[in-house]
Design an enzyme around this catalytic site. Structure first.
Site, PDB file in Angstrom:
ATOM      1  N   CYS A 111       0.824  -1.220   0.000  1.00  0.00           N
ATOM      2  CA  CYS A 111       0.000   0.000   0.000  1.00  0.00           C
ATOM      3  C   CYS A 111       0.856   1.267   0.000  1.00  0.00           C
ATOM      4  O   CYS A 111       0.297   2.372  -0.055  1.00  0.00           O
ATOM      5  CB  CYS A 111      -0.900   0.042   1.236  1.00  0.00           C
ATOM      6  SG  CYS A 111      -1.934  -1.400   1.440  1.00  0.00           S
ATOM      7  N   HIS A 129      -5.727   1.646   5.422  1.00  0.00           N
ATOM      8  CA  HIS A 129      -6.377   0.856   4.371  1.00  0.00           C
ATOM      9  C   HIS A 129      -7.174  -0.233   5.070  1.00  0.00           C
ATOM     10  O   HIS A 129      -6.617  -1.012   5.844  1.00  0.00           O
ATOM     11  CB  HIS A 129      -5.312   0.265   3.453  1.00  0.00           C
ATOM     12  CG  HIS A 129      -5.848  -0.707   2.453  1.00  0.00           C
ATOM     13  ND1 HIS A 129      -7.000  -0.479   1.717  1.00  0.00           N
ATOM     14  CD2 HIS A 129      -5.395  -1.928   2.039  1.00  0.00           C
ATOM     15  CE1 HIS A 129      -7.218  -1.499   0.915  1.00  0.00           C
ATOM     16  NE2 HIS A 129      -6.263  -2.400   1.098  1.00  0.00           N
ATOM     17  N   HIS A 131     -10.007  -3.453   4.927  1.00  0.00           N
ATOM     18  CA  HIS A 131     -10.651  -4.516   4.147  1.00  0.00           C
ATOM     19  C   HIS A 131     -12.029  -4.844   4.735  1.00  0.00           C
ATOM     20  O   HIS A 131     -12.481  -5.983   4.652  1.00  0.00           O
ATOM     21  CB  HIS A 131      -9.782  -5.775   4.147  1.00  0.00           C
ATOM     22  CG  HIS A 131      -8.719  -5.774   3.095  1.00  0.00           C
ATOM     23  ND1 HIS A 131      -8.184  -6.925   2.563  1.00  0.00           N
ATOM     24  CD2 HIS A 131      -8.091  -4.761   2.471  1.00  0.00           C
ATOM     25  CE1 HIS A 131      -7.264  -6.622   1.670  1.00  0.00           C
ATOM     26  NE2 HIS A 131      -7.174  -5.308   1.600  1.00  0.00           N
ATOM     27  N   GLU A 153     -26.295  12.014  10.748  1.00  0.00           N
ATOM     28  CA  GLU A 153     -25.534  12.770  11.758  1.00  0.00           C
ATOM     29  C   GLU A 153     -24.037  12.453  11.682  1.00  0.00           C
ATOM     30  O   GLU A 153     -23.203  13.344  11.861  1.00  0.00           O
ATOM     31  CB  GLU A 153     -26.094  12.449  13.159  1.00  0.00           C
ATOM     32  CG  GLU A 153     -25.526  13.284  14.286  1.00  0.00           C
ATOM     33  CD  GLU A 153     -25.949  14.763  14.263  1.00  0.00           C
ATOM     34  OE1 GLU A 153     -26.815  15.126  13.437  1.00  0.00           O
ATOM     35  OE2 GLU A 153     -25.379  15.531  15.057  1.00  0.00           O
ATOM     36  N   HIS A 209     -12.901  -4.724  -2.757  1.00  0.00           N
ATOM     37  CA  HIS A 209     -11.612  -4.790  -2.061  1.00  0.00           C
ATOM     38  C   HIS A 209     -11.683  -4.106  -0.684  1.00  0.00           C
ATOM     39  O   HIS A 209     -11.587  -4.782   0.335  1.00  0.00           O
ATOM     40  CB  HIS A 209     -10.552  -4.147  -2.979  1.00  0.00           C
ATOM     41  CG  HIS A 209      -9.159  -4.138  -2.457  1.00  0.00           C
ATOM     42  ND1 HIS A 209      -8.058  -4.014  -3.267  1.00  0.00           N
ATOM     43  CD2 HIS A 209      -8.669  -4.198  -1.203  1.00  0.00           C
ATOM     44  CE1 HIS A 209      -6.953  -4.019  -2.530  1.00  0.00           C
ATOM     45  NE2 HIS A 209      -7.308  -4.134  -1.270  1.00  0.00           N
TER      46      HIS A 209
END
Ligand SMILES: CSCCC(=O)C(=O)COP(=O)(O)O
Ligand SMILES: [Zn+2]
Length: 259
Positions: A111, A129, A131, A153, A209
């Site tokens: 990443c 990141h 998943h 909200e 993903h």
């Protein structure tokens, strides 16, 4: 920051400034104690464990990165993200080159270039990141390039781009969706394009993903990620109930000032 780099790498995690030693000692005996004053090499393992517990970083997927000035810390690749040790965290410079690798033979997270998008394009202080199944499923329910939701909200917990202005309750919150590829690094250009096209977003969904989410600090990234995930989950539930998340409500009959 309490620790010198060498202290972390030598595993001497007790060398602290002014009276914070207890906090970390406590943390070592009780993994649930959260210190809000930690070094990124401690925070990344701790936050990855929180992500794992939320279902955001299971099966070695997902991860995170924190920036401290020009120092960028990143998780390793392909490991149990809930078991990362401080000495396994990589240190990169402001252009994303590794300047300090763990002693153990580990690879930098795939990443990395996507995390760098958040640092270079948005001056982020942290990026994660996830998943999460909610991020994945929402990408299947919203066809095309946008997740949209309004009149919730929790959207007030998300800032408009790099500004300090939060979304209003009645704003339309949009998260761009990019199509997945076989190798994470190949998502870099399409994530960049999505960020250029949607300057107000602090997240990019990757279809089938997960999602990338960032913030000005690790605390902002964490709380925005919680708000985004809440909104993904509620949008899925709304759709399941035949409700439309991006439809502004009409008069729903509750008590108002005018009654
Ligand atoms: C089952 S995880 C597949 C790879 C992936 O999508 C991911 O986010 C993990 O990448 P990393 O290199 O950080 O392990
Ligand atoms: Zn991933």
């Amino acid at each position: 920051m309490q620790f010198a780099e060498t202290d972390i790498n030598n595993g001497e995690k007790r060398k602290l400034e002014n009276g914070t030693e207890d906090l970390v000692s406590k943390k070592r005996n009780n993994r649930d104690v959260i210190s809000y004053n930690d070094h990124p090499k401690l925070l990344i393992p701790k936050l990855c464990k929180l992500m794992y517990d939320l279902g955001w970083a299971t099966g070695t997927g997902g991860g995170m990165s924190i920036r401290d000035g020009s120092k960028i810390y990143m998780a390793p690749s392909g490991v149990q993200k809930e078991m990362i040790q401080p000495e396994e965290v990589f240190l990169c410079n402001s252009t994303g080159e590794v300047v300090e690798s763990p002693e153990k033979k580990l690879k930098l997270t795939e990443c990395a270039p996507l995390f760098m998008n958040a640092y270079t394009m948005r001056n982020a202080g942290a990026v994660l990141h996830s998943h999460s199944k909610f991020a994945n499923l929402v990408s299947l329910l919203f066809k095309g390039p946008e997740f949209k939701i309004t009149h919730q909200e929790m959207q007030k917990g998300i800032k408009k781009g790099s500004t300090t202005n939060p979304f209003k309750y009645n704003d339309m919150l949009i998260v761009p969706i990019i199509e997945n590829v076989c190798h994470e690094r190949e998502l870099t250009n399409r994530m960049r394009r999505a960020m250029e096209m949607y300057p107000e977003t602090n997240a990019v969904i990757v279809r089938r993903h997960g999602v990338y989410i960032w913030g000005s600090t690790w605390q902002a990234a964490k709380s925005q990620a919680e708000c985004y995930h809440y909104l993904f989950e509620i949008a899925i539930e709304m759709k399941r109930l035949g409700l439309n998340p991006d439809q502004p409500p009409g008069n729903e009959g509750g008590i108002t000032d005018a009654d």
